[in-house]
Write a protein that holds these residues in place. Structure first.
Motif, short mmCIF file in Angstrom:
data_model
loop_
_atom_site.label_atom_id
_atom_site.label_comp_id
_atom_site.label_asym_id
_atom_site.label_seq_id
_atom_site.Cartn_x
_atom_site.Cartn_y
_atom_site.Cartn_z
N ALA A 1 -11.93 11.98 2.05
CA ALA A 1 -11.52 11.57 0.71
C ALA A 1 -12.23 12.41 -0.35
O ALA A 1 -13.30 12.98 -0.10
CB ALA A 1 -11.84 10.09 0.51
N THR B 1 -10.51 4.78 -4.24
CA THR B 1 -10.58 6.01 -3.44
C THR B 1 -9.48 5.96 -2.39
O THR B 1 -9.30 4.94 -1.70
CB THR B 1 -11.94 6.13 -2.75
OG1 THR B 1 -12.97 6.15 -3.75
CG2 THR B 1 -12.03 7.41 -1.92
N THR B 2 -8.73 7.02 -2.29
CA THR B 2 -7.59 7.04 -1.36
C THR B 2 -7.87 8.01 -0.22
O THR B 2 -8.66 8.95 -0.36
CB THR B 2 -6.31 7.48 -2.08
OG1 THR B 2 -6.53 8.75 -2.70
CG2 THR B 2 -5.94 6.46 -3.16
N PRO B 3 -7.24 7.77 0.92
CA PRO B 3 -7.41 8.70 2.05
C PRO B 3 -6.92 10.09 1.69
O PRO B 3 -6.10 10.26 0.78
CB PRO B 3 -6.54 8.07 3.16
CG PRO B 3 -6.39 6.64 2.76
CD PRO B 3 -6.39 6.62 1.27
#
Length: 703
Positions: free
Chosen positions: A359, A295-297
């Protein structure tokens, strides 16, 4: 109903939906019995409600994850097919209600456009796999368990081993030894561990089996202190094969895996598991956690002007609902959703407002809330303002003021008394009379509408479940009060004690009495369960006994929370598991269907799946013939033994040795191509012989 043959790219999902559409049509035409159809629709997430003619559809979200687009899709489906409400569950699913049965294939098709399934959300299957909502961002996790939970979900979805078990199976992954996914109350519970082996860090799990709540709670038993990650899925499959063969199938109240272990003992259970190992499809299932998409910002978008209407509440919200992630500089924020109910329109409002600052990974929590991730500290005021504008900015997430409750008599067939109405009243008691307790995350209150514990009352510090009492020849709604349950840690838990039963209308006074007593007599820094242990169950029985006195009943006590008329019990047939199908012709059709499935699987090289389908055909065919002789079996192994007794020993059927030896070749052989084809031919021959015997038996006697 329209066809979906050309509308989905995934042919497996497409076939699922076509099959559901076909089975609904056959049911409407009277070609499938109600009992048989019930088991079919349950395995496809379609669950009968208390209200006749409409369905609840359970949407399966593995480990509670939704992308923003998936969340939006679910809101649109609820608008189109249900009531524009999303109910978040303690199994991290989403439920929608009042759905027309005939529209469920279309509904499923719409969900699948964003890779959302309802397959095996109900029925005697592996249910939704739950996990700690903080997994992946938990500062205390030894590693992210999400890739392993996801791999387990995908492995068992549509797996023939787990399609028609005697009862459901629940699996949970906790992110740390804090055990926030309650591994101790599941059929399989996993807690992540690491070991240094030959100078390298190796990942594994502490594994527990045989836990469960319901009317008879059992704490899960540890079977491995450390099982390497690649061995986990084969172990689960191994146990499921044993459960499928030896588990109870007639008395559903004794059909969970915990009862099988209780009946035969852990030593015999483990022996059967070891005996079955040879037949397991694969002996290792490596999961490439490094390749898991992290999971990325968010890509920060334009943030509109905003204001915070209640700065004091914002500060309380930050203290109770916000935590720093293991990714330094980012924060997670919990959203408290009262009773797990959030509307479609307000959901879309939140999606659009929060998209620039969170996110693309929202988690449904096991206490019916939401978790937002990767928020920069400077964006927390904006996030709060968006929640405040939507009416979901209450502080006190996972505190005593955040009460878990199942739908109860609102929609559930098994509900005995109202759980949602009393939950709202108890939350008001805390907020209005004990406002400082919104910071107390030690005491948990959980409520179920019956003893089956969908609201998890059995592991609550203060639990209630729906019941009834009699007074003056009339029945009144009641609450069973339970105390002392909860998490200890590292797979150890506490089951709450049943203390006393009181009229439902006195539930608020029960809570007041308990909290005032704890406030006055609890020692400094003494946790509630420590206080309960020190005082003992009898102390609390005497404390609450005046509230159970039926000589002081008033007319209002006969009216349940949220109702206007006098209470009357109306318990329907529960659908938490499949049903027993005792029609010979139907069973033989099922045996034929299993033969077809086996043939297809073997032709595709899925030899283990083909073998298991062939095994199921043996069992279904034997059960059919036994029922024709008025012999019913309550386990698969019992059916196999009974067939030898009533058909082989009497000379009606013959085998090289006996039926049991032929059928149980399944756990004496590796799932090779050669064995699969031989075993399939044996199953096919038996099916043909069973059909011939049935037809001959059905012929009228000659004069």
């Amino acid at each position: 109903m329209q066809s979906f043959r050309t509308e989905l790219e995934n042919p497996i999902v497409q076939q699922d939906i076509i099959d559901l559409e076909k089975k609904i049509r056959l049911f409407r035409e009277g070609a499938i019995t109600d009992e048989k159809f019930r088991s079919l629709r349950l395995a496809r997430g379609v669950y009968g409600q208390r209200q006749p003619g409409v369905q609840m559809v359970r949407i399966k979200l593995p480990y509670g994850k939704m992308t923003l687009q998936q969340w939006k899709r679910i809101t649109e489906v609820s608008d189109e097919y249900a009531t524009s409400n999303l109910h978040l569950t303690t199994r991290q699913d989403v439920q929608i209600h009042y759905v027309s049965l005939d529209r469920t294939p279309e509904l499923w098709h719409t969900l699948e456009q964003d890779e959302i399934t309802i397959r095996e959300a109900c029925g005697n299957t592996v249910r939704n796999i739950t996990a700690s909502d903080r997994a992946g961002i938990d500062p205390e996790e030894p590693f992210d368990i999400t890739p392993y939970a996801d791999a387990t979900f995908r492995y068992f979805l549509r797996n023939p081993v787990s399609q028609e078990m005697g009862r459901k199976i629940k699996i949970a992954f906790s992110s740390s030894e804090k055990d926030t996914a309650w591994a101790f109350m599941h059929d399989f519970g996993m807690i992540p561990k690491v070991k240094i082996i030959d100078g390298k860090e190796v990942r594994g799990f502490k594994v527990l089996v045989g836990g469960g709540l319901g009317a008879q709670p059992f704490l899960a038993k540890p079977v491995y202190e450390f099982l390497e990650t690649d061995l986990l899925i084969p172990y689960i499959e191994n146990v499921l094969r044993v459960f499928d063969r030896h588990g109870e199938r007639t008395s559903r109240n004794k059909a969970r895996m915990k009862f099988l272990i209780q009946k035969i003992g852990m030593e015999e259970f483990e022996r059967l598991v070891k005996e079955e190992y040879k037949a397991v499809k694969v002996k290792s299932v490596p999961v490439d956690a490094d390749a898991w998409p992290q999971t990325t910002p968010p890509v920060i978008g334009e943030i509109p002007a905003y204001e915070i209407k209640n700065p004091a509440k914002y500060e309380a919200w930050k203290k109770t609902n916000v935590f720093e992630q293991k990714q330094k500089g980012y924060y997670g924020a919990y959203v408290k959703i009262t009773l797990g109910n959030i509307g479609s329109a307000v959901s879309r409002q939140l999606i659009e407002a929060l998209r620039p600052v969170i996110a693309d990974d929202v988690r449904v929590t096991a206490n019916q809330g939401l978790l937002l991730k990767f928020i920069l500290p400077e964006h927390l005021p904006y996030v709060y303002s968006a929640l405040e504008a939507a009416g979901f900015a209450e502080p006190g997430f996972d505190s005593i003021a955040d009460i878990t409750a199942c739908p109860g008599t609102d929609t559930c067939n098994l509900g005995i008394s109202n759980s949602t109405g009393i939950a709202k009243v108890l939350e008001s008691v805390i907020v209005d009379e004990f406002p400082d307790l919104i910071y107390n995350k030690d005491i948990k209150i959980k409520i179920s509408g019956c003893m089956n514990s969908c609201g998890q009352h059995g592991i609550a510090s203060i639990g209630f479940h729906g019941s009834s009492m009699k007074s003056g020849g009339k029945v009144l709604p009641a609450l069973q009060v339970l105390l002392g349950g909860g998490i200890v840690g590292d797979g150890v838990g506490r089951v709450a004690d049943k203390v006393i039963k009181v009229p439902s209308r006195r539930g608020p006074d029960v809570l007041r009495s308990l909290l005032h007593d704890y406030e006055i007599n609890g020692a400094e820094n003494e946790l509630f369960n420590e206080y309960y242990d020190r005082q003992g169950e009898k102390y609390f029985y005497e404390l609450l006994k005046p509230l159970a006195d039926l000589t002081t009943i008033t007319p209002a006590d006969y009216i349940d929370w949220g109702q206007v008329e006098d209470y009357a019990t109306a318990i329907g047939v529960g659908e938490c598991a499949g049903v027993i199908i005792d029609l010979v012709a139907t069973l033989l059709l099922e045996a034929e269907e299993k033969i077809e499935f086996a043939n297809i699987a073997i032709s595709k090289g899925a030899y283990a799946d083909g073998i298991y389908h062939a095994y199921s055909s043996f069992v279904q065919g034997a059960k059919a013939l036994l029922l024709g002789e008025a012999v019913s079996g309550n386990t698969q192994i019992g059916i196999i033994n009974d067939f030898d007794k009533h058909f082989v020993a009497t000379g009606k059927f013959s085998f090289e040795t006996d039926f049991k030896t032929q059928v149980l070749q399944i756990n004496g052989n590796e799932p090779t191509e050669s064995f699969a084809k031989t075993y399939f031919q044996q199953a096919l021959s038996f099916y043909n012989a069973a059909q011939a015997y049935r037809q001959k038996s059905a012929e009228p006697a000659q004069a």
